[in-house]
Scaffold this motif. Structure first.
Motif, PDB file in Angstrom:
ATOM      1  N   ARG A 277      10.877 -14.718  42.807  1.00 52.43           N
ATOM      2  CA  ARG A 277       9.820 -15.396  43.567  1.00 52.43           C
ATOM      3  C   ARG A 277       8.673 -15.871  42.679  1.00 52.43           C
ATOM      4  O   ARG A 277       7.928 -16.758  43.055  1.00 52.43           O
ATOM      5  CB  ARG A 277       9.244 -14.430  44.595  1.00 52.43           C
ATOM      6  N   HIS A 278       8.491 -15.236  41.530  1.00 51.85           N
ATOM      7  CA  HIS A 278       7.347 -15.587  40.691  1.00 51.85           C
ATOM      8  C   HIS A 278       7.714 -16.585  39.601  1.00 51.85           C
ATOM      9  O   HIS A 278       6.854 -17.023  38.869  1.00 51.85           O
ATOM     10  CB  HIS A 278       6.781 -14.334  40.016  1.00 51.85           C
TER      11      HIS A 278
ATOM     12  N   ARG B  72      -3.590 -12.528  42.289  1.00 53.70           N
ATOM     13  CA  ARG B  72      -3.847 -12.363  40.849  1.00 53.70           C
ATOM     14  C   ARG B  72      -5.321 -12.540  40.523  1.00 53.70           C
ATOM     15  O   ARG B  72      -5.893 -11.788  39.738  1.00 53.70           O
ATOM     16  CB  ARG B  72      -3.009 -13.365  40.059  1.00 53.70           C
TER      17      ARG B  72
ATOM     18  N   LEU C 126       0.102 -15.571  45.936  1.00 51.92           N
ATOM     19  CA  LEU C 126       0.196 -14.809  44.685  1.00 51.92           C
ATOM     20  C   LEU C 126      -0.994 -15.148  43.790  1.00 51.92           C
ATOM     21  O   LEU C 126      -1.579 -14.266  43.151  1.00 51.92           O
ATOM     22  CB  LEU C 126       1.508 -15.134  43.973  1.00 51.92           C
TER      23      LEU C 126
ATOM     24  N   SER D  34      10.567 -10.789  39.271  1.00 53.99           N
ATOM     25  CA  SER D  34      11.014 -11.239  40.579  1.00 53.99           C
ATOM     26  C   SER D  34      11.292 -12.734  40.564  1.00 53.99           C
ATOM     27  O   SER D  34      10.496 -13.505  40.040  1.00 53.99           O
ATOM     28  CB  SER D  34       9.924 -10.918  41.601  1.00 53.99           C
TER      29      SER D  34
ATOM     30  N   LEU E 276       0.210 -21.894  40.186  1.00 55.28           N
ATOM     31  CA  LEU E 276       0.621 -21.107  41.343  1.00 55.28           C
ATOM     32  C   LEU E 276       0.139 -21.742  42.638  1.00 55.28           C
ATOM     33  O   LEU E 276       0.840 -21.732  43.651  1.00 55.28           O
ATOM     34  CB  LEU E 276       0.096 -19.677  41.236  1.00 55.28           C
TER      35      LEU E 276
ATOM     36  N   ARG F  29       1.529 -27.045  35.219  1.00 58.04           N
ATOM     37  CA  ARG F  29       2.955 -26.713  35.221  1.00 58.04           C
ATOM     38  C   ARG F  29       3.522 -26.666  33.813  1.00 58.04           C
ATOM     39  O   ARG F  29       4.348 -25.830  33.473  1.00 58.04           O
ATOM     40  CB  ARG F  29       3.719 -27.762  36.029  1.00 58.04           C
TER      41      ARG F  29
ATOM     42  N   PRO G  10      10.849 -20.441  44.090  1.00 53.64           N
ATOM     43  CA  PRO G  10      10.138 -21.518  44.794  1.00 53.64           C
ATOM     44  C   PRO G  10      10.120 -22.813  43.994  1.00 53.64           C
ATOM     45  O   PRO G  10      10.160 -22.796  42.772  1.00 53.64           O
ATOM     46  CB  PRO G  10       8.731 -20.951  44.964  1.00 53.64           C
ATOM     47  N   GLU G  11      10.048 -23.909  44.700  1.00 54.19           N
ATOM     48  CA  GLU G  11       9.967 -25.230  44.073  1.00 54.19           C
ATOM     49  C   GLU G  11       8.608 -25.405  43.404  1.00 54.19           C
ATOM     50  O   GLU G  11       7.635 -24.848  43.880  1.00 54.19           O
ATOM     51  CB  GLU G  11      10.128 -26.322  45.134  1.00 54.19           C
ATOM     52  N   PRO G  12       8.446 -26.193  42.374  1.00 49.61           N
ATOM     53  CA  PRO G  12       9.491 -26.807  41.566  1.00 49.61           C
ATOM     54  C   PRO G  12      10.111 -25.808  40.607  1.00 49.61           C
ATOM     55  O   PRO G  12       9.410 -24.961  40.082  1.00 49.61           O
ATOM     56  CB  PRO G  12       8.711 -27.873  40.803  1.00 49.61           C
TER      57      PRO G  12
ATOM     58  N   LYS H  67       2.579 -24.339  43.800  1.00 53.14           N
ATOM     59  CA  LYS H  67       3.993 -24.015  43.987  1.00 53.14           C
ATOM     60  C   LYS H  67       4.360 -23.933  45.462  1.00 53.14           C
ATOM     61  O   LYS H  67       3.499 -23.838  46.333  1.00 53.14           O
ATOM     62  CB  LYS H  67       4.317 -22.693  43.290  1.00 53.14           C
TER      63      LYS H  67
ATOM     64  N   ASP I  19       9.321 -19.900  37.454  1.00 49.70           N
ATOM     65  CA  ASP I  19       9.452 -21.353  37.507  1.00 49.70           C
ATOM     66  C   ASP I  19      10.718 -21.798  36.806  1.00 49.70           C
ATOM     67  O   ASP I  19      11.300 -22.813  37.114  1.00 49.70           O
ATOM     68  CB  ASP I  19       8.297 -22.029  36.769  1.00 49.70           C
TER      69      ASP I  19
ATOM     70  N   LEU J 246       4.030  -7.008  45.379  1.00 53.75           N
ATOM     71  CA  LEU J 246       3.915  -8.464  45.360  1.00 53.75           C
ATOM     72  C   LEU J 246       5.248  -9.156  45.137  1.00 53.75           C
ATOM     73  O   LEU J 246       5.298 -10.352  44.890  1.00 53.75           O
ATOM     74  CB  LEU J 246       2.938  -8.885  44.268  1.00 53.75           C
ATOM     75  N   VAL J 247       6.331  -8.398  45.270  1.00 53.37           N
ATOM     76  CA  VAL J 247       7.626  -8.947  44.866  1.00 53.37           C
ATOM     77  C   VAL J 247       8.009 -10.187  45.670  1.00 53.37           C
ATOM     78  O   VAL J 247       8.655 -11.099  45.169  1.00 53.37           O
ATOM     79  CB  VAL J 247       8.695  -7.834  44.926  1.00 53.37           C
ATOM     80  N   GLU J 248       7.564 -10.267  46.920  1.00 57.98           N
ATOM     81  CA  GLU J 248       7.956 -11.406  47.759  1.00 57.98           C
ATOM     82  C   GLU J 248       6.908 -12.521  47.763  1.00 57.98           C
ATOM     83  O   GLU J 248       7.097 -13.541  48.390  1.00 57.98           O
ATOM     84  CB  GLU J 248       8.193 -10.940  49.201  1.00 57.98           C
ATOM     85  N   TYR J 249       5.771 -12.298  47.121  1.00 59.39           N
ATOM     86  CA  TYR J 249       4.702 -13.293  47.210  1.00 59.39           C
ATOM     87  C   TYR J 249       4.931 -14.457  46.263  1.00 59.39           C
ATOM     88  O   TYR J 249       5.346 -14.271  45.132  1.00 59.39           O
ATOM     89  CB  TYR J 249       3.355 -12.635  46.916  1.00 59.39           C
ATOM     90  N   THR J 250       4.670 -15.643  46.745  1.00 60.98           N
ATOM     91  CA  THR J 250       4.800 -16.823  45.898  1.00 60.98           C
ATOM     92  C   THR J 250       3.558 -17.678  46.049  1.00 60.98           C
ATOM     93  O   THR J 250       2.715 -17.435  46.901  1.00 60.98           O
ATOM     94  CB  THR J 250       5.990 -17.700  46.320  1.00 60.98           C
TER      95      THR J 250
END
Lengths: 398, 329, 138, 140
Positions: free
Chosen positions: D51-52, B231, B227, D49, B59, D8, D78-80, B62, D54, B219-223
């Motif tokens: 967003r989470h 966590r 995130l 989601s 994470l 990853r 999100p990448e990758p 990412k 891979d 947290l739906v928009e968190y990346t």
């Protein structure tokens, strides 16, 4: 909170398939719901017209992956009636056995998914683990776990060998035991009851008004079942009960499905024990005489209806499918109103929806998302005809 | 000279043990423990030992996306805010001996306060994401806060009431003298564990982040790394809450009956006992997650106000009765 | 109705010591039934060039192309089999009059290169027309 | 091998996306998460989601109505990011080739990393596809 509209889908963790609900909520309470079907509208009915009857068995099998046997049996039954073929007894028994195993696997799958919707993942895992028993049997009999491909015009393609009987009976026994456990567990566990009891209420008169079918109708105390009303395959010779419940809510649908699984196990046992000897399929020609036919079948989700029109060639002139989920949608929209956001997934899941069965209308989103245009059946039909004129049939006509 | 040592020691406490580094690894281990038990109870194999660490590293690496409509400042600061809040709390909880790194009369209230910060952070995170699902999640987080926080406070203050001190270290040292008091606190312990489950937003009380209803809530928009921090914060919060409950109701790092021996071995033993007791609390939390279905937010509030709060008041009355009779002077 | 709380507790607790239901697939062998329908295998020398398989395939997975006559009077055929289109329904094997197609149990077909899905072979054979027959069991 | 790459490979989180197919592959993908083949032992978690996630696991052919949504969901991840096409429909539209509302396989809308043919592929075949994707990732 002011009134807002929540989009549920087309990609949503609660829905494994694409469908879109626009749910208007006031705080946490649902005031209205609108539904956009047909993210998976593919144009199967039109495509069926360019495939032979034999190929169409495999095409209609893939209308829905969970009740694939439903679609083939329903189609094949109709074609057999058109051709005037008498299917050998053993073929009918095997067909019925696969149908009942499919019902068990489908209902167990539903139980698990319903558990998942209310956050009860352990139930999800256990039911799906036990569902593998039914799938193992199906793989053993037909050669595939899903989309069995066992039906053919005039009978079934695979026989049941003598050695298989013991294993089928053994697994059926295990399944019966597990189903009993889940029934006891789910109907006494308070956290499940809190979520299921009184939720998604669909009274009897409303269910009749919306023409609900299958377990949804039976849970609203309407005794409807094609297997009893208009017996097909081997159901006439089987001894089973029609399960209804008068609680009209999700708990009722759960209980109806659980009891039906017990009945299915009973039926499977009867089928295995009284399996007649003889051939499994009748010889068939590839040409179907002109005529039209309507075929009915009780899918795990309710009554499934096929209309086949033949013009005396290798290809059907018209194939019309009315899958069971399609009949249940209005009931869902009705039973959503007045409940909470948290109940949306469960109420939708309670009819055991199968989006791929139901796609009849396409709704066109414009790029900015403000305008919607509904493409109805007639439009799609003309569009389909035009498309095929431009692109060709893709199949060599003989 | 001694001042420098003190400062170095404080940095050590904060960053290495029992601070960040220890919490980081122990938090990840607790997630592994939780997930593995969950999987085993579902007749599965479950994740390997390094799994939470791999998730965390992945994470971090990412892509980091901030939604265009979101409040950029709040969106990025909130995870750190929550993280800092929970990290501080560990300093007041005894880990290897009966007194914590820092302690003063009333630190119990400070710890309880610090542990509510993540809920508010979650609210801000969800609200400022401006996603419909995350906003519903945010509102539910705060709604739920009013449900579980009162019984949790009541339950945690029960030991303070009977021991007559508001410091966690003080409560613990009193417990060592009179371990039989813990029997009186069983009800409070149960209430604390149940409301802790709600505090950690796990099944059956995970309405704020219900995966199948609102797709993960706040947290739906968190990346990416935000995130990851969230966590990690959840894991550390679980560890600290478990440690707090251990200290208050299970006698913390104290082994009953006490084993005589040199001080160093006593500390080591205490630490092992602490780990085992916190893992026991985590086990209870996992068990609850396994065997229950999610309740709706209104049912949760009904449950908290209808059952947990009256029960914690009963516990209070019992303790007051015991004290006024003079059984525990 | 009887109400309990945590009625799944004993079951879940018991599973802590029970053997896992998981088959550790890539490291353990997976049991497949003998009827399992996997990738097709061809016996080109048996093929009689009737092209029934191509006709009956519902998903255009099979292409058999006529490539003219050879000197010894046999016809040259080119068979193209698209694994990525195949439904593994087994209709071709059933329709085949010369039993030149069988279904193997191979199911590990994943590829990242789409071109690897196309399997080609050329062979020459005499065309012999034969009546269709119904087969009993697959 | 560096830490990030290792992480990853060890923790691919999955987004489940039906682009208009029948249910068959969906339930087989879910069955792969279930006790029988339990992909959590490879670190795979199902995420709600985009967003989470891979790894986007697509099933079914792309229908006309779903295409824009699929592209949008792909952009949200999100990448990758990696895409797996499960089932013959997702690879080439399979039996639905020639339907007027079907555009073809998933690769008509978004780039695909691994194709898993089968109708539907067995859960073990899906595990095999994941392993092949991870091996590819390891070697890159």
């Amino acid at each position: 909170m002011p009134k807002v509209t929540i989009p549920v889908g087309p990609q949503h963790p609660a829905l494994k398939e694409p469908i879109n609900f626009m749910v208007s909520v006031d705080g946490e309470t649902i005031v209205d719901a609108d539904m956009n079907l047909a993210y998976s509208h593919r144009g199967i009915e039109k495509l069926a017209e360019s495939k032979t009857y034999l190929q169409n068995i495999y095409l209609v099998e893939r209308i829905c992956g969970i009740c694939s046997h439903t679609h083939t049996t329903c189609f094949v039954q109709g074609v057999e009636e058109l051709m005037g073929i008498e299917v050998p007894e053993r073929g009918l028994y095997i067909r019925t056995l696969v149908a009942e195993l499919e019902r068990i696997h489908s209902h167990l799958l539903w139980t698990g998914v319903a558990g998942h919707e209310i956050g009860f993942d352990t139930l999800f895992m256990y039911t799906w683990r036990d569902r593998e028993l039914a799938l193992d049997l199906l793989e053993m009999i037909t050669g595939n776990r899903v989309n069995y491909g066992i039906n053919t015009i005039g009978g079934v393609r695979r026989n049941i060998k003598a050695g298989m009987k013991d294993q089928i009976l053994k697994h059926i026994g295990k399944l019966e035991e597990r189903v009993q456990y889940y029934t006891d567990m789910a109907t006494t566990e308070s956290t499940v009851l809190l979520r299921a009891e009184g939720v998604g209420h669909l009274p009897e008169n409303e269910a009749r008004k919306f023409c609900a079918v299958g377990p949804t109708a039976r849970a609203s105390n309407i005794p409807t079942d094609v297997r009893k009303e208009d017996p097909y395959a081997a159901y006439e010779e089987l001894d089973f009960e029609l399960i209804t419940s008068d609680s009209c809510d999700i708990l009722g649908r759960l209980i109806v499905r659980m009891q039906e699984m017990v009945e299915s196990c009973k039926m499977a046992r009867q089928l295995i024990e009284n399996l007649p000897s003889g051939p499994i399929r009748a010889p068939m020609s590839r040409e179907v005489p002109a005529g039209e036919v309507v075929s009915r079948y009780e899918a795990p989700r309710g009554e499934c209806l096929y209309y086949v029109k033949s013009n005396g060639t290798f290809y059907p002139e018209r194939l019309k499918v009315r899958a069971s989920t399609y009949a249940n949608w209005p009931a869902v929209v009705y039973s959503l109103k007045g409940y909470y956001i948290a109940d949306i997934p469960l109420i939708i899941a309670a009819i055991d929806p199968c989006m791929s069965c139901t796609s009849r209308v396409a709704i066109l989103d414009t790029k900015d998302g403000n305008e919607r245009k509904v493409l109805d059946m007639d439009y799609l039909r003309t569009y389909g005809i035009k498309w095929y004129k431009e692109h060709g049939r893709g199949v060599r006509r003989r | 000279m001694s001042e420098i040592v003190n400062i170095l020691l404080a940095v050590l406490y904060l960053l290495v043990f029992p601070g960040f580094l220890f919490l980081f690894f122990y938090g990840l281990f607790c997630e592994y423990f939780d997930r593995k038990l969950y999987a085993r109870m579902q007749n599965r194999v479950g994740p390997p030992l390094f799994q939470p660490f791999a998730d965390f590293v992945k994470l971090l690496a990412k892509e980091d996306i901030i939604p265009e409509k979101a409040d950029k400042g709040m969106f990025s600061i909130v995870p750190l805010f929550a993280f800092a809040g929970v990290l501080t709390a560990i300093l007041y909880i005894p880990i290897w001996r009966t007194d914590a790194v820092l302690s003063f009369e009333g630190d119990l209230v400070v710890v309880l306060f610090l542990l509510t910060i993540p809920s508010f952070a979650l609210f801000f995170a969800g609200w400022h994401s401006t996603n419909l699902f995350s906003q519903i999640g945010a509102v539910r987080t705060v709604t739920q806060l009013f449900g579980y926080e009162i019984p949790f406070f009541f339950a945690c203050l029960a030991p303070a009431l009977i021991m007559g001190t508001w410091s966690i270290s003080g409560i613990l040292s009193q417990t060592v003298i009179r371990p039989e008091v813990l029997i009186l606190l069983i009800l409070a312990f149960i209430i604390a564990v149940i409301s802790l489950q709600a505090k950690l937003e796990r099944v059956p009380f995970d309405a704020p982040e219900a995966e199948t209803e609102i797709a993960g809530g706040s947290l739906v928009e968190y990346t990416g790394r935000r995130l990851a921090i969230f966590r990690l914060m959840f894991n550390i919060k679980m560890v600290i809450c478990a440690a707090l409950i251990t200290a208050l109701f299970l006698g913390g790092p104290v082994l009953f009956p006490a084993v005589p021996g040199p001080e160093f071995i006593g500390y080591l033993l205490g630490f092992v006992v602490f780990l085992l007791k916190t893992l026991f609390v985590v086990f209870l939390l996992t068990m609850m997650r396994t065997v229950f279905a999610r309740v709706r937010i209104d049912q949760l509030l009904k449950f908290c106000y209808g059952w947990l709060i009256p029960l914690s008041i009963v516990q209070f009355l019992l303790l007051i009765l015991v004290r006024s009779m003079g059984w525990f002077a | 109705m009887v109400r309990t709380i945590g009625s799944m507790f004993p079951e879940a607790f018991r599973h802590l010591w029970k053997k896992r239901a998981t088959v550790l697939y890539p490291f353990e062998k997976l049991e497949l039934t003998y009827r399992y329908r996997g990738k097709l295998e061809f016996f080109d020398e048996r093929c009689k060039g009737c092209k029934v398989c191509e006709e009956d395939c519902p998903s255009f997975a099979m292409e058999i192309k006529d490539e003219g006559k050879e000197q010894d009077g046999k016809t040259k055929f080119r068979r193209i089999y698209h694994t990525d289109r195949c439904l593994f329904c087994g209709q071709c094997a059933e329709s085949c009059m010369s039993e030149s197609i069988i279904l193997t149990k191979e199911f590990e077909l994943a590829e990242s290169d789409k071109e690897k899905f196309t399997i080609e072979s050329t062979y020459s054979t005499e065309i012999i027309a034969k009546e269709r027959e119904v087969k009993e069991d697959g | 091998m560096d830490l990030v790459k290792w992480a990853r490979i060890k923790s691919p989180w999955v987004l489940h996306l039906n682009t208009g197919g029948c249910n068959g592959c969906d339930i087989e993908v879910l069955a792969a998460l279930m006790p029988r083949s339990d992909v959590e032992r490879f670190g795979i978690l199902l995420q709600g989601s985009p967003r989470h996630a891979d790894l986007i696991v697509c099933q079914g052919p792309i229908t006309k109505q779903m295409r824009d949504r699929v592209v949008r969901i792909y952009e949200q991840v999100p990448e990758p990011k990696f895409v797996m096409a499960i089932g013959s429909c997702a690879c080439t539209a399979g039996v639905f080739q020639g339907c007027y509302n079907v555009l073809g396989g998933i690769d008509k809308a978004i780039p695909v990393d691994v194709y898993v043919p089968g109708c539907p592929p067995n859960p073990a075949a899906i595990v095999d596809g994941v392993m092949k994707l991870l091996t590819k990732l390891k070697e890159s």
